[in-house]
Scaffold this active site. Structure first.
Site, PDB file in Angstrom:
ATOM      1  CB  SER A 192      -1.069   0.012   1.238  1.00 22.19           C
ATOM      2  OG  SER A 192      -1.974   1.129   0.898  1.00 22.19           O
ATOM      3  CG  ASP A 401      -6.566  -3.061  -4.206  1.00 22.06           C
ATOM      4  OD1 ASP A 401      -7.259  -2.383  -3.759  1.00 22.06           O
ATOM      5  OD2 ASP A 401      -5.181  -2.497  -4.161  1.00 22.06           O
ATOM      6  CG  HIS A 454      -5.127  -2.317  -0.552  1.00 24.22           C
ATOM      7  ND1 HIS A 454      -4.444  -1.913  -1.864  1.00 24.22           N
ATOM      8  CD2 HIS A 454      -4.573  -1.732   0.452  1.00 24.22           C
ATOM      9  CE1 HIS A 454      -3.787  -0.717  -1.451  1.00 24.22           C
ATOM     10  NE2 HIS A 454      -3.988  -0.737  -0.005  1.00 24.22           N
TER      11      HIS A 454
END
Length: 477
Positions: A192, A401, A454
C-alpha cells in the site's frame, strides 16, 4: 520513460560479517550510537503453550537525541536463520501498525475468529507465515504508529523523507545489536502506502553503504504489494479496472474516455462532462468493498467522490477505517480487525510484549492523527536507479483490489521500458492457477495474486507464501 535494460552492478557489494569485537570498538569510539534493546517473548496471552518460533520485541532510538523510539517485532526464520534473508516489513497507511502485517498478513500468528464476549482473543499458528523462508522485522513506523512513541511533542512531526531517515537509522542500529545477522542478505518490503517510502529507503541504504556507514548492510532488493507509486498511474487505474471487471457499462466507459481523456481525478479536471461522468462512475461503484471487490462492504467507510478520485492518502485511508461488526459469522473481515484492539490494549499482553508503561495510551491499528507530510509524489525514478544498481524486486498485486489496481502497477512497470525475459504466464500452487507473472531484464518480477485484495497475503495466504518463498529463493514463480 526510457531506461537502459542493462544491469551495471550488483545491488550491493557488501557481504561482510562484523565481528563482535569490531561492534564493541565502534560503540566505544562513538562511531555508532546505540539505543536498542530487545527481549525474548516465549509466551503470549491467548496462545496455548510456548510460542513455536523465536519472537523478540523491543525499541530502537532514532532521530535527534534518540527522542523517537521505534517499536519492533522480530521473528527469526523457522528454516535456517543463519543463512536465510533478513526482511524488514512496513505496513502502509501511513500510520498503520506493523501488527497488521504480523497478525493478518505474513506473520506466524492469526486471531481465532469467534465470538468472545469481552474475553481475550485467542491466537493460532499461521501455516503460511513468510517466516518459514526468512527472518522478519516488523517495525511500527513512522513515530506515533502502533507502540512507537516520541519523548517530546516536536518529535512527532514527521513525513515520508523523515520516516525513511529514521528507518535507515533503525536498521543499522538493529544490526549492530544483532551482529549474527550482518552478513545475511537483506530485503525491505511492504504494501500500500509503503510503495512510496520503500524504494527511497533502499536507495538510502545503498548510499549509506557507499559512504562507509557502519555496519555495512547486505541489501539485495525489495518487495512491494499493491504499492502506491505514481498518481498518474495509480489514480487513473480504477476506471479501466472497473470496466474490465464488468462494474460499469461500455457506454459510461467510452464517455469517460472521451470527456476525461484518461485523467480520472476530480481534483484534476474542470470539465463539467468529465465531472458528471466521474460522479456516475462513483454511483456505480459506491456499494463495493474497494479493497477486494468480491467481499461484502461492511466495516469500511464508503469514500466520498472527492476522496475516491482526489487525494491519494484519503483513498488509502478508506481501506483501514473500521466500524465494529459484532458478529463473527457475518462474513465481515473487519470483525477480525476489531480483535486486535482488545488484545493489544490488555495489560497482560503489554507486559508480555515488553511495552514501556506510559509510553502510549490506547493502541490503534491505524493512526490517522499523525502530523505527517506526504512529500514523496512518485517513486518511478527510484525504481530506475535501483534497477541500475542491480537490485532484485518483486512487485505483486492482488487482482481484485480497486484501491491500487494491478492495471496501474502494470502500466508504470511497462513505462520503465525494460525488455521482457519471461513473458506473461500463469503460476501455479497445488496444481491450480494462483496468478500471472512476467519478469523483466532489470531483475523485476511482477505477479498478480488471483483473488487477492489490497493486502494480498491476507486474502490468499497459501498462494502468497508460495510466491514469496520461490522468489526469495531465486526460483521462478
Amino acid at each position: 520513460m526510457a531506461i537502459s535494460s542493462g544491469i551495471a552492478t550488483p545491488c550491493t557489494l557488501v557481504s561482510l560479517r562484523l565481528h563482535p569485537f569490531v561492534v564493541a570498538f565502534l560503540l566505544l569510539q562513538g562511531h555508532v550510537q546505540l539505543s536498542c534493546c530487545g527481549s525474548r517473548v516465549e509466551f503470549l496471552p491467548g496462545f496455548e503453550g510456548p510460542l513455536p518460533f523465536h519472537l523478540e520485541t523491543g525499541y530502537v532510538g532514532v532521530g535527534e537525541s534518540e527522542a523517537i523510539q521505534l517499536f519492533y517485532y522480530f521473528v527469526e526464520s523457522e528454516r535456517n536463520p543463519k543463512e536465510d534473508a533478513l526482511f524488514l516489513w512496513l505496513t502502509g497507511g501511513p500510520g498503520c501498525s506493523a501488527f497488521s502485517g504480523l497478525i493478518y498478513e505474513i506473520g506466524p500468528l492469526n486471531f481465532k475468529i469467534k465470538a468472545y464476549n469481552r474475553s481475550l482473543p485467542e491466537l493460532v499458528f499461521n501455516p503460511y507465515s513468510w517466516t518459514k523462508a526468512s527472518s522478519i522485522i516488523f517495525v511500527d513506523s513512522p513515530v506515533g504508529t502502533g507502540f512507537s512513541y516520541a519523548e517530546n511533542p516536536l518529535a512527532y512531526e514527521t513525513g515520508d523523507f523523515i520516516q525513511v531517515q529514521h528507518l535507515h537509522q533503525f536498521l543499522r542500529k538493529w544490526l549492530i545489536s544483532h551482529p549474527e545477522f550482518i552478513s545475511n542478505p537483506v530485503y525491505v518490503g511492504g504494501d500500500s502506502y509503503s510503495g512510496l517510502t520503500i524504494p527511497v529507503l533502499v536507495q538510502e541504504i545503498i548510499n549509506g553503504n557507499d559512504e562507509g556507514e557502519n555496519p555495512a548492510i547486505n541489501i539485495q532488493g525489495y518487495v512491494l504489494g499493491n504499492p502506491a507509486t505514481d498518481p498518474g498511474f495509480d489514480q487513473n487505474a480504477p476506471v479501466p479496472f472497473a470496466h474490465g471487471m464488468g462494474l460499469i457499462s461500455d457506454e459510461l466507459y467510452e464517455s469517460l474516455k472521451r470527456t476525461c481523456r484518461g485523467q480520472y481525478q476530480l481534483s484534476e479536471t474542470t470539465n463539467a462532462e468529465c465531472v458528471n461522468d466521474l460522479l456516475a462512475f462513483y454511483q456505480c461503484t459506491s456499494g463495493l468493498q474497494t479493497a477486494q471487490i468480491l467481499e461484502p462492504l461492511c466495516g469500511f467507510a464508503s469514500p466520498k467522490p472527492g476522496e475516491m478520485f482526489g487525494d491519494r492518502r484519503s483513498l488509502l485511508e478508506n481501506f483501514f477505517l473500521v466500524r465494529e461488526p459484532t458478529d463473527p459469522d457475518s462474513g465481515c473481515r473487519t470483525y477480525g480487525y476489531t480483535l486486535s484492539y482488545s488484545w493489544t490494549n490488555d495489560d497482560n499482553v503489554r507486559e508480555a510484549l515488553h511495552i514501556r508503561k506510559g509510553s502510549i495510551g490506547d493502541w490503534q491499528r491505524c493512526n490517522y492523527g499523525l502530523k505527517y507530510t506526504s512529500d514523496i509524489s512518485t517513486t518511478l525514478e527510484y525504481h530506475a536507479k535501483l534497477s541500475a544498481k542491480g537490485c532484485r524486486s518483486l512487485i505483486y498485486s492482488g487482482d481484485h483490489d480497486m484501491i491500487v489496481p494491478y492495471l496501474g502497477t502494470q502500466a508504470w512497470i511497462r513505462s520503465l521500458n525494460y525488455s521482457i525475459v519471461d513473458d506473461w504466464r500463469s503460476w501455479m500452487v497445488q496444481g491450480q492457477v494462483a496468478g500471472y507473472t512476467r519478469t523483466y531484464s532489470n531483475g523485476m518480477t511482477f505477479a498478480t495474486v488471483k483473488g487477492g485484495g489490497h493486502t494480498a497475503p491476507e486474502y490468499r495466504p497459501e498462494e502468497s507464501f508460495a510466491m514469496y518463498e520461490r522468489w526469495i529463493s531465486q526460483e521462478p514463480l
